[in-house]
Write an enzyme that holds these catalytic residues in place. Sequence first.
Site, PDB file in Angstrom:
ATOM      1  N   ASP A  11      61.733  40.162   8.258  1.00 27.75           N
ATOM      2  CA  ASP A  11      63.092  39.875   8.018  1.00 27.75           C
ATOM      3  C   ASP A  11      63.698  40.859   6.990  1.00 27.75           C
ATOM      4  OD1 ASP A  11      65.181  37.869   8.326  1.00 27.75           O
ATOM      5  OD2 ASP A  11      65.285  37.658   6.082  1.00 27.75           O
ATOM      6  N   GLU A  13      67.631  41.792   4.472  1.00 25.77           N
ATOM      7  CA  GLU A  13      68.755  41.556   3.999  1.00 25.77           C
ATOM      8  C   GLU A  13      69.644  42.473   4.110  1.00 25.77           C
ATOM      9  OE1 GLU A  13      69.877  38.649   3.698  1.00 25.77           O
ATOM     10  OE2 GLU A  13      67.931  37.426   3.598  1.00 25.77           O
ATOM     11  N   HIS A  61      72.859  36.387   0.151  1.00 23.30           N
ATOM     12  CA  HIS A  61      71.476  36.871  -0.587  1.00 23.30           C
ATOM     13  C   HIS A  61      71.556  36.940  -2.105  1.00 23.30           C
ATOM     14  CE1 HIS A  61      73.631  40.881  -0.854  1.00 23.30           C
ATOM     15  NE2 HIS A  61      73.593  40.846   0.489  1.00 23.30           N
ATOM     16  N   HIS A 156      69.232  33.259   0.837  1.00 22.08           N
ATOM     17  CA  HIS A 156      68.299  34.003   1.774  1.00 22.08           C
ATOM     18  C   HIS A 156      67.717  34.909   0.947  1.00 22.08           C
ATOM     19  CE1 HIS A 156      69.993  32.750   5.676  1.00 22.08           C
ATOM     20  NE2 HIS A 156      70.697  31.978   4.843  1.00 22.08           N
ATOM     21  N   ASP A 161      62.064  34.106   3.754  1.00 27.19           N
ATOM     22  CA  ASP A 161      62.478  33.765   5.037  1.00 27.19           C
ATOM     23  C   ASP A 161      61.478  34.349   5.989  1.00 27.19           C
ATOM     24  OD1 ASP A 161      64.887  32.856   4.085  1.00 27.19           O
ATOM     25  OD2 ASP A 161      66.027  34.318   4.875  1.00 27.19           O
TER      26      ASP A 161
END
Length: 236
Positions: A11, A13, A61, A156, A161
């Site tokens: 994942d 960001e 985030h 997040h 995640d």
Amino acid sequence: MKPQIRQVVLDTETTGINPRDGNRIIEIGCVELIDRKLTGNNYHQYINPERDSEEGALQVHGLTSEFLSDKPKFSEISSEFIEYIRGAEVVIHNAPFDLGFLNAEFSRLNLGCFDDYISGVTDTLVQAKELHPGKRNSLDALCDRYGISNSHRQLHGALLDAELLADVFLAMSRGQNSLMMDVEEVAEDVRQVIEDDSAPLPEILVLSASKEELDEHSSVLSGLDKQNKQPCLWRQ
């Protein structure tokens, strides 16, 4: 000996939603699975994007420019990141989003495409839509559906995640994986019997239901009788 299957759940960001607008990756989180088992060999890195995050992304985030200012640039972590993901099947939720950003970062450094370094990509969003058509299939929705606690997820975060997605991925594919394992085990047993016809047949174990289980089964059947106003097929 069967080769080990290595999967990396990934994942990211980012500073915004579109790499074509100059948005960059600010965090990468990866969780390693070997033969569908968590190994603890994870990869996590904050990255200085050399620009500010868009307001909408910052609210998601919470990683400020000040926090990221002393973190390494993508060019400084690219080699170790490539070595980590090299040869793995990469599992991503909504893969086109993350792949777009990863390919943009690789392109800036003349590293080719992200796909050049891995064995393939599995998109869990595509899987979820096939398994649950017409339903919400966000990571939060899937956590709720599969009973995976995400109460500690306030904002997040790439590693958090990725950890949640690893649990979701294993839960979504568990039935299929178990079936495949059963078929392989039966095939191996048959092969051994064929190759050695003197081999004794394995003992067949018969497990009888307990009195409590039989009583519970009878209670269920009685409920069906009452609901259908006639004896159910099992009793006929």
